[in-house]
Design an enzyme around this catalytic site. Structure first.
Site, PDB file in Angstrom:
ATOM      1  N   SER A  65     -15.254  35.366  -1.852  1.00  0.00           N
ATOM      2  CA  SER A  65     -15.284  35.112  -3.302  1.00  0.00           C
ATOM      3  C   SER A  65     -14.289  35.944  -4.104  1.00  0.00           C
ATOM      4  O   SER A  65     -14.104  35.677  -5.300  1.00  0.00           O
ATOM      5  CB  SER A  65     -16.682  35.357  -3.848  1.00  0.00           C
ATOM      6  N   LYS A  68     -11.773  33.977  -5.885  1.00  0.00           N
ATOM      7  CA  LYS A  68     -12.066  33.276  -7.143  1.00  0.00           C
ATOM      8  C   LYS A  68     -11.328  33.924  -8.320  1.00  0.00           C
ATOM      9  O   LYS A  68     -11.034  33.267  -9.316  1.00  0.00           O
ATOM     10  CB  LYS A  68     -13.579  33.266  -7.397  1.00  0.00           C
ATOM     11  N   TYR A 190     -11.152  24.979  -1.830  1.00  0.00           N
ATOM     12  CA  TYR A 190     -12.103  26.078  -2.060  1.00  0.00           C
ATOM     13  C   TYR A 190     -12.328  26.868  -0.763  1.00  0.00           C
ATOM     14  O   TYR A 190     -12.243  28.099  -0.747  1.00  0.00           O
ATOM     15  CB  TYR A 190     -13.418  25.495  -2.601  1.00  0.00           C
ATOM     16  N   TYR A 242     -22.421  38.324  -9.099  1.00  0.00           N
ATOM     17  CA  TYR A 242     -23.497  37.337  -9.163  1.00  0.00           C
ATOM     18  C   TYR A 242     -24.693  37.927  -9.904  1.00  0.00           C
ATOM     19  O   TYR A 242     -24.521  38.555 -10.937  1.00  0.00           O
ATOM     20  CB  TYR A 242     -23.876  36.845  -7.758  1.00  0.00           C
ATOM     21  N   VAL A 260     -18.553  37.691   0.257  1.00  0.00           N
ATOM     22  CA  VAL A 260     -19.514  37.837   1.363  1.00  0.00           C
ATOM     23  C   VAL A 260     -18.860  38.277   2.669  1.00  0.00           C
ATOM     24  O   VAL A 260     -19.546  38.474   3.670  1.00  0.00           O
ATOM     25  CB  VAL A 260     -20.378  36.562   1.594  1.00  0.00           C
TER      26      VAL A 260
HETATM   27  N1  GLN Z   1     -17.132  30.854   0.838  1.00  0.00           N
HETATM   28  C1  GLN Z   1     -18.356  31.428   0.421  1.00  0.00           C
HETATM   29  C2  GLN Z   1     -19.321  30.354  -0.028  1.00  0.00           C
HETATM   30  O1  GLN Z   1     -18.899  29.425  -0.614  1.00  0.00           O
HETATM   31  C3  GLN Z   1     -18.081  32.402  -0.692  1.00  0.00           C
HETATM   32  C4  GLN Z   1     -19.325  33.064  -1.190  1.00  0.00           C
HETATM   33  C5  GLN Z   1     -19.156  34.494  -1.623  1.00  0.00           C
HETATM   34  O2  GLN Z   1     -18.275  35.245  -1.194  1.00  0.00           O
HETATM   35  N2  GLN Z   1     -20.077  34.902  -2.432  1.00  0.00           N
HETATM   36  O3  GLN Z   1     -20.492  30.389   0.235  1.00  0.00           O
END
Ligand code: GLN
Length: 306
Positions: A65, A68, A190, A242, A260
């Site tokens: 993430s 992003k 994505y 989050y 993650v």
């Molecule tokens: N690629 C992961 C997902 O879509 C990214 C999630 C994350 O890093 N929080 O679940």
């Protein structure tokens, strides 16, 4: 009095040792579950160019993430304020891959750092760029000051194969009319961006633009305006972790973004960027040792933005 940063990093290694082995790897993406759990690295890069590191700071990992932030900044640089017509700027208070909120808020994701918001941003990039994947990679390489940054295809395939929830989120967005391109195309880009491998050294470099009013240090042309940069940092502060964004603000006090894969990048405008990595996560999906390391760093150095 000058601060002994190397000493602080060394102390952090000692003082986080009790957390070794605590937490869980992101095994909902099977390829990520193969990562050796005990790894831990920190790279601190001051805006004057000096840098300090410890542990596995040069080992690449899945940025997940954290990507992003790159996607959003590219979208803002291309579209400006129009981005905010399709995605909000409020903390979600729900899990990063939640479907519930999206349903009752009629397909407008709370913010660009939950999966739903990032999918909408990716959809914008596909509409704006002639070669979305290549152009996004070039942008990230430019921020990192390095050509050798790649997508880990095994991780991307693993996400594609097991991404039932993301597919559900993307389809719901499409149903609400907030995805313009094909759902498969949006999901592919994505997953590709989430599957980029970078190390702490590279991540600390690529986030310098956000500590430098929107300019890559050493270049003249701004990528973001100072105001866009402030807003990007504000969003990292309020939404970068989050439903643990409040906790991160409370204990660390820096804008930042987690993934993650166990990475976290944080920054202090005009002062430094810092990237930490350790793969074992808490139940919210944030690196346990990474969070503790940054808490200790801002406590020991006194360098929180508050
Ligand atoms: N690629 C992961 C997902 O879509 C990214 C999630 C994350 O890093 N929080 O679940």
């Amino acid at each position: 009095m000058s601060i002994d940063y190397q000493r602080i990093l060394d102390e952090i290694v000692e003082e986080t040792a009790f957390l070794k082995g605590k937490g869980k790897i992101a095994d909902y993406i099977p390829e990520l579950a193969k990562v050796v759990p005990g790894q831990f690295g920190i790279y601190l890069r001051m805006m004057d160019g000096t840098a300090y590191h410890t542990g596995d700071a040069f080992t690449r990992f899945s940025i997940q993430s954290i990507s992003k932030v790159f996607a959003l900044s590219l979208a803002v640089s291309l579209l400006g304020e129009k981005v905010w017509q399709r995605v909000g700027v409020e903390p979600s208070g729900t899990a990063f891959n939640s479907l519930l909120q999206l349903e009752y808020e009629k397909g407008i994701p709370r913010n660009p750092f939950i999966n739903a918001g990032a999918l909408v941003v990716v959809d914008m990039l596909i509409s704006e760029l002639s070669h979305p994947k290549e152009d996004l990679m070039e942008y990230i390489r430019m921020l990192a000051g390095k050509q050798e940054i790649y997508i880990n295809e095994r991780v991307a395939d693993s996400e594609k194969q097991f991404g039932y929830r993301n597919a559900a989120v993307a389809n719901l967005l499409k149903d609400f009319g907030n995805i313009n391109n094909r759902v498969e195309e949006v999901l592919d880009l994505y997953y590709d961006m989430c599957s980029i491998d970078m190390n702490c050294e590279e991540l600390s470099q690529s986030f310098r633009i956000f500590a430098n009013h929107g300019k890559v240090p050493g270049t003249d042309k701004p990528i973001l305006t100072p105001s866009q940069t402030k807003r990007q940092n504000a969003l990292m502060q309020s939404c970068g972790f989050y439903d643990e964004s409040g906790e991160f603000t409370f204990t660390v006090g820096l804008p930042g973004k987690s993934g993650v894969g166990g990475g976290i990048v944080a920054l202090f405008p005009e002062k430094f960027t810092i990237a930490v990595w350790s793969p074992l996560l808490n139940e919210k999906g944030n690196s346990i040792m990474g969070m503790k390391a940054l808490e200790l760093f801002t406590t020991k150095s006194g360098l929180s933005i508050f």
